[in-house]
Design a protein around this motif. Structure first.
Motif, PDB file in Angstrom:
ATOM      1  N   ASN A 108      25.273  29.121  27.250  1.00 18.14           N
ATOM      2  CA  ASN A 108      25.572  30.318  26.469  1.00 18.14           C
ATOM      3  C   ASN A 108      26.371  31.356  27.267  1.00 18.14           C
ATOM      4  O   ASN A 108      26.000  32.532  27.338  1.00 18.14           O
ATOM      5  CB  ASN A 108      24.270  30.943  25.943  1.00 18.14           C
ATOM      6  N   PRO A 109      27.470  30.922  27.885  1.00 17.77           N
ATOM      7  CA  PRO A 109      28.224  31.830  28.750  1.00 17.77           C
ATOM      8  C   PRO A 109      28.987  32.893  27.971  1.00 17.77           C
ATOM      9  O   PRO A 109      29.516  32.650  26.885  1.00 17.77           O
ATOM     10  CB  PRO A 109      29.204  30.895  29.461  1.00 17.77           C
ATOM     11  N   VAL A 110      29.044  34.091  28.550  1.00 16.69           N
ATOM     12  CA  VAL A 110      29.861  35.179  28.028  1.00 16.69           C
ATOM     13  C   VAL A 110      30.608  35.790  29.206  1.00 16.69           C
ATOM     14  O   VAL A 110      29.999  36.148  30.223  1.00 16.69           O
ATOM     15  CB  VAL A 110      29.009  36.263  27.339  1.00 16.69           C
ATOM     16  N   LEU A 111      31.931  35.886  29.083  1.00 14.94           N
ATOM     17  CA  LEU A 111      32.741  36.479  30.136  1.00 14.94           C
ATOM     18  C   LEU A 111      32.689  38.001  30.070  1.00 14.94           C
ATOM     19  O   LEU A 111      32.790  38.586  28.982  1.00 14.94           O
ATOM     20  CB  LEU A 111      34.204  36.049  29.985  1.00 14.94           C
ATOM     21  N   ARG A 140      46.069  34.121  34.540  1.00 15.71           N
ATOM     22  CA  ARG A 140      44.678  34.503  34.250  1.00 15.71           C
ATOM     23  C   ARG A 140      44.230  35.496  35.313  1.00 15.71           C
ATOM     24  O   ARG A 140      44.717  35.460  36.448  1.00 15.71           O
ATOM     25  CB  ARG A 140      43.754  33.285  34.283  1.00 15.71           C
ATOM     26  N   PRO A 141      43.271  36.371  34.992  1.00 17.41           N
ATOM     27  CA  PRO A 141      42.721  37.258  36.012  1.00 17.41           C
ATOM     28  C   PRO A 141      42.179  36.456  37.198  1.00 17.41           C
ATOM     29  O   PRO A 141      41.577  35.403  37.010  1.00 17.41           O
ATOM     30  CB  PRO A 141      41.600  37.997  35.273  1.00 17.41           C
ATOM     31  N   ASP A 142      42.391  36.980  38.406  1.00 14.16           N
ATOM     32  CA  ASP A 142      41.967  36.254  39.600  1.00 14.16           C
ATOM     33  C   ASP A 142      40.517  36.533  39.974  1.00 14.16           C
ATOM     34  O   ASP A 142      40.050  36.153  41.041  1.00 14.16           O
ATOM     35  CB  ASP A 142      42.885  36.569  40.787  1.00 14.16           C
ATOM     36  N   TYR A 143      39.787  37.188  39.065  1.00 18.28           N
ATOM     37  CA  TYR A 143      38.358  37.467  39.264  1.00 18.28           C
ATOM     38  C   TYR A 143      37.668  37.320  37.923  1.00 18.28           C
ATOM     39  O   TYR A 143      38.203  37.748  36.888  1.00 18.28           O
ATOM     40  CB  TYR A 143      38.156  38.884  39.806  1.00 18.28           C
ATOM     41  N   ALA A 144      36.503  36.691  37.908  1.00 23.11           N
ATOM     42  CA  ALA A 144      35.777  36.495  36.653  1.00 23.11           C
ATOM     43  C   ALA A 144      34.277  36.592  36.886  1.00 23.11           C
ATOM     44  O   ALA A 144      33.773  36.168  37.937  1.00 23.11           O
ATOM     45  CB  ALA A 144      36.115  35.135  36.039  1.00 23.11           C
ATOM     46  N   VAL A 145      33.598  37.134  35.904  1.00 27.48           N
ATOM     47  CA  VAL A 145      32.128  37.188  35.902  1.00 27.48           C
ATOM     48  C   VAL A 145      31.649  36.578  34.594  1.00 27.48           C
ATOM     49  O   VAL A 145      32.086  36.979  33.515  1.00 27.48           O
ATOM     50  CB  VAL A 145      31.602  38.632  36.029  1.00 27.48           C
TER      51      VAL A 145
END
Length: 210
Positions: A108-111, A140-145
């Motif tokens: 159930n991932p949400v960025l 794409r952004p070079d950082y993701a959570v």
């Protein structure tokens, strides 16, 4: 889209997905069974998957199969719908730009949405096991959570930079019915599909029908 409305599904503490990464991946893979990969055009790849609600042995077995299938296809990330399963879960075995190996599974991932002034775009090649043999440059952004749950239902938060950030974004996209092709221009999309048509997949795939 999966909503995170309660504290039970949100965590602000980043997991350490680098510890014992090789051993954990091997254990999953050795328990799992390799499954064929769905390719672009298959209906399951083009719609949002169902939320994971049962954190049970069946889910654990699915995750094992996903790790086995990912390794067989020589991938760094794999979403459940890429092996024909309609559930929001992805696995990854991906290095970051420093060569550090990250291994894990997210349900159930949400960025997290990054503020515009906090985005630095990384314009590098991207490929997909469901578009075999094709690659295209995609900013794409070079950082993701990514926030979600682990295989037992506990909240997890994963962060990545560079190549690993791209992986987290790519796999989350899959579970909401989006392929990286959709983020390309029509010209680049056509070029990627031509590359796919001209190459023979190096792993087993399934027809574009359910």
């Amino acid at each position: 889209m999966a909503q995170q409305e309660t504290d039970e599904r949100v965590s602000d503490e980043f997991i350490d997905d680098t510890k014992d990464s090789a051993e954990r991946e091997q254990a999953h893979r050795e328990r799992g069974t390799v499954r064929p990969i769905t390719v672009v055009g298959h209906p399951m790849l083009h719609r949002e998957c169902r939320d994971v609600t049962a954190f049970d042995e069946a889910l654990a077995s699915l995750i094992d199969d996903m790790f086995a299938s990912q390794r067989a296809a020589e991938g760094v990330g794999l979403a459940a719908n890429q092996i024909g399963v309609d559930l929001k879960v992805f696995v990854y075995d991906c290095p970051d730009d420093d060569g550090v190996r990250h291994v894990g599974a997210v349900c159930n991932p949400v960025l997290d949405e990054l503020p515009p002034d906090g985005r630095v775009l990384d314009d590098n090649n991207e490929g997909c096991l469901s578009v075999p043999g094709a690659y295209a440059e995609l900013p794409r952004p070079d950082y993701a959570v990514v926030r979600g749950q682990d295989a037992t239902g506990r909240p997890v938060t994963v962060r990545g930079t560079g190549y690993f950030a791209r992986c987290l974004q790519h796999e989350t996209d899959h579970l909401y019915g989006h392929l990286y092709l959709e983020r390309l221009s029509k010209r680049e999309r056509k070029k990627a599909l031509t590359m796919m048509a001209e190459n023979t997949p190096r792993y087993e795939t399934v027809p574009n029908a359910e």
